[in-house]
Write an enzyme that holds these catalytic residues in place. Structure first.
Site, PDB file in Angstrom:
ATOM      1  N   ASP A   1      -0.592  -5.697  -2.711  1.00 60.26           N
ATOM      2  CA  ASP A   1      -0.922  -5.257  -1.367  1.00 60.26           C
ATOM      3  C   ASP A   1      -2.181  -4.388  -1.537  1.00 60.26           C
ATOM      4  O   ASP A   1      -2.466  -3.925  -2.646  1.00 60.26           O
ATOM      5  CB  ASP A   1       0.262  -4.433  -0.848  1.00 60.26           C
ATOM      6  CG  ASP A   1      -0.037  -3.741   0.457  1.00 60.26           C
ATOM      7  OD1 ASP A   1      -0.539  -4.405   1.376  1.00 60.26           O
ATOM      8  OD2 ASP A   1       0.237  -2.530   0.551  1.00 60.26           O
TER       9      ASP A   1
ATOM     10  N   ASP B   1      -3.726  -1.751   1.064  1.00 60.86           N
ATOM     11  CA  ASP B   1      -3.613  -0.392   1.590  1.00 60.86           C
ATOM     12  C   ASP B   1      -2.361   0.291   1.043  1.00 60.86           C
ATOM     13  O   ASP B   1      -1.251  -0.193   1.243  1.00 60.86           O
ATOM     14  CB  ASP B   1      -3.562  -0.465   3.125  1.00 60.86           C
ATOM     15  CG  ASP B   1      -3.366   0.893   3.752  1.00 60.86           C
ATOM     16  OD1 ASP B   1      -3.761   1.895   3.136  1.00 60.86           O
ATOM     17  OD2 ASP B   1      -2.817   0.954   4.867  1.00 60.86           O
TER      18      ASP B   1
HETATM   19  P1  B16 Z   1      -7.037  -4.779   9.689  1.00 56.79           P
HETATM   20  P2  B16 Z   1      -2.028  -3.774   3.850  1.00 56.79           P
HETATM   21  C1  B16 Z   1      -2.607  -3.246   6.413  1.00 56.79           C
HETATM   22  O1  B16 Z   1      -3.002  -3.325   5.065  1.00 56.79           O
HETATM   23  C2  B16 Z   1      -2.574  -1.784   6.841  1.00 56.79           C
HETATM   24  O2  B16 Z   1      -1.567  -1.094   6.124  1.00 56.79           O
HETATM   25  C3  B16 Z   1      -2.272  -1.698   8.318  1.00 56.79           C
HETATM   26  O3  B16 Z   1      -2.269  -0.351   8.745  1.00 56.79           O
HETATM   27  C4  B16 Z   1      -3.351  -2.497   9.089  1.00 56.79           C
HETATM   28  O4  B16 Z   1      -3.081  -2.477  10.481  1.00 56.79           O
HETATM   29  C5  B16 Z   1      -3.358  -3.937   8.582  1.00 56.79           C
HETATM   30  O5  B16 Z   1      -3.601  -3.947   7.178  1.00 56.79           O
HETATM   31  C6  B16 Z   1      -4.405  -4.790   9.285  1.00 56.79           C
HETATM   32  O6  B16 Z   1      -5.673  -4.312   8.961  1.00 56.79           O
HETATM   33  O7  B16 Z   1      -7.056  -4.193  11.058  1.00 56.79           O
HETATM   34  O8  B16 Z   1      -8.095  -4.234   8.776  1.00 56.79           O
HETATM   35  O9  B16 Z   1      -7.028  -6.303   9.729  1.00 56.79           O
HETATM   36  O10 B16 Z   1      -1.076  -2.646   3.600  1.00 56.79           O
HETATM   37  O11 B16 Z   1      -1.316  -5.069   4.246  1.00 56.79           O
HETATM   38  O12 B16 Z   1      -3.006  -3.976   2.737  1.00 56.79           O
HETATM   39 MG    MG Z   2       0.296  -1.366   2.195  1.00 56.15          MG
END
Ligand code: B16
Ligand code: MG
Length: 219
Positions: free
Chosen positions: A8, A10
């Site tokens: 993953d 984030d």
């Molecule tokens: P985006 P992950 C996620 O990342 C984030 O944790 C989440 O807060 C975010 O809304 C989502 O990605 C979508 O991100 O708006 O940049 O497409 O934890 O799956 O790496």
């Molecule tokens: Mg994450």
């Protein structure tokens, strides 16, 4: 036999959650919505549109906007988010991750990213990690978000590996549920309670060791 790692982004490779929260916070303020202290946890790992739904729910504004208006609000948040992540550098890589990736590469393990973020390639370039990965799942190609296993199955397929040949890393409970449902070995990083379903757990990325994970995987 262990042949690959799926990460993953984030909360595992970098802490982009703080930038997501800041950008959502600005949008919420504009809409007259106050985010509760639990917002960061609630948004963790959720897709962009699912996150917007959570924000609008906080203000009981779900029914006030058409689908097109909601897309526009999400675009607005993303523009702000892109401004914030433009300042990210390799210093934003979480502790221990660079070493862990190098150790995995030295063992010839294949590496993939399974992030819900459409900005994952941008962030990886900012962190100068883009070239380390053999595959990055395009979240736009998915039908269902975590906890559905689709994203981890897709990552495993991109690496041309089987479920029992990979270890996947997550910081969110929905992510651990997705990994487990994919039949892969799950490593939870962060809150012990929230990640109780993980096959292996560390409190933070600095505690990740290739040897310990390999041992746990082969048990
Ligand atoms: P985006 P992950 C996620 O990342 C984030 O944790 C989440 O807060 C975010 O809304 C989502 O990605 C979508 O991100 O708006 O940049 O497409 O934890 O799956 O790496
Ligand atoms: Mg994450």
């Amino acid at each position: 036999m262990l042949k690959g790692f799926i990460f993953d982004l984030d909360g595992v490779v970098t802490d982009s959650a703080k930038y997501h929260l800041a950008a959502w916070g600005e949008l919420a303020k504009q809409l007259g919505i106050t985010l509760p202290a639990t917002a960061n946890e609630a948004l963790r790992g959720r897709s962009r549109m699912d996150s917007l739904a959570i924000i609008l729910d906080y203000g009981d504004q779900q029914k006030q906007y058409t689908e097109v208006e909601k897309e526009n609000l999400a675009d607005e948040k993303n523009r702000r988010y892109l401004q914030l992540i433009a300042n990210m550098t390799p210093a934003d890589i979480l502790p221990g991750i660079s070493q862990f990736l190098s150790d995995a590469k030295a063992r010839h393990l294949k590496l993939a990213i399974a992030s819900a973020s459409k900005n994952a390639p941008t962030i990886l370039r900012q962190l100068k990690l883009f070239d380390q990965f053999d595959a990055i799942v395009d979240p736009a190609s998915l039908h269902r978000g975590k906890p559905d296993p689709e994203i981890f199955i897709k990552a495993q397929n991109l690496l041309q590996l089987q479920a029992d040949e990979v270890v996947s890393f997550e910081d969110a409970s929905a992510g651990i549920a997705a990994i487990n449902a994919a039949g892969q070995f799950s490593v939870g990083i962060g809150d012990a309670k929230a990640l109780a379903a993980a096959d292996y757990f560390v409190a933070n990325t600095g505690l990740l060791r290739l040897e310990s994970i390999t041992t746990a995987f082969t048990k």
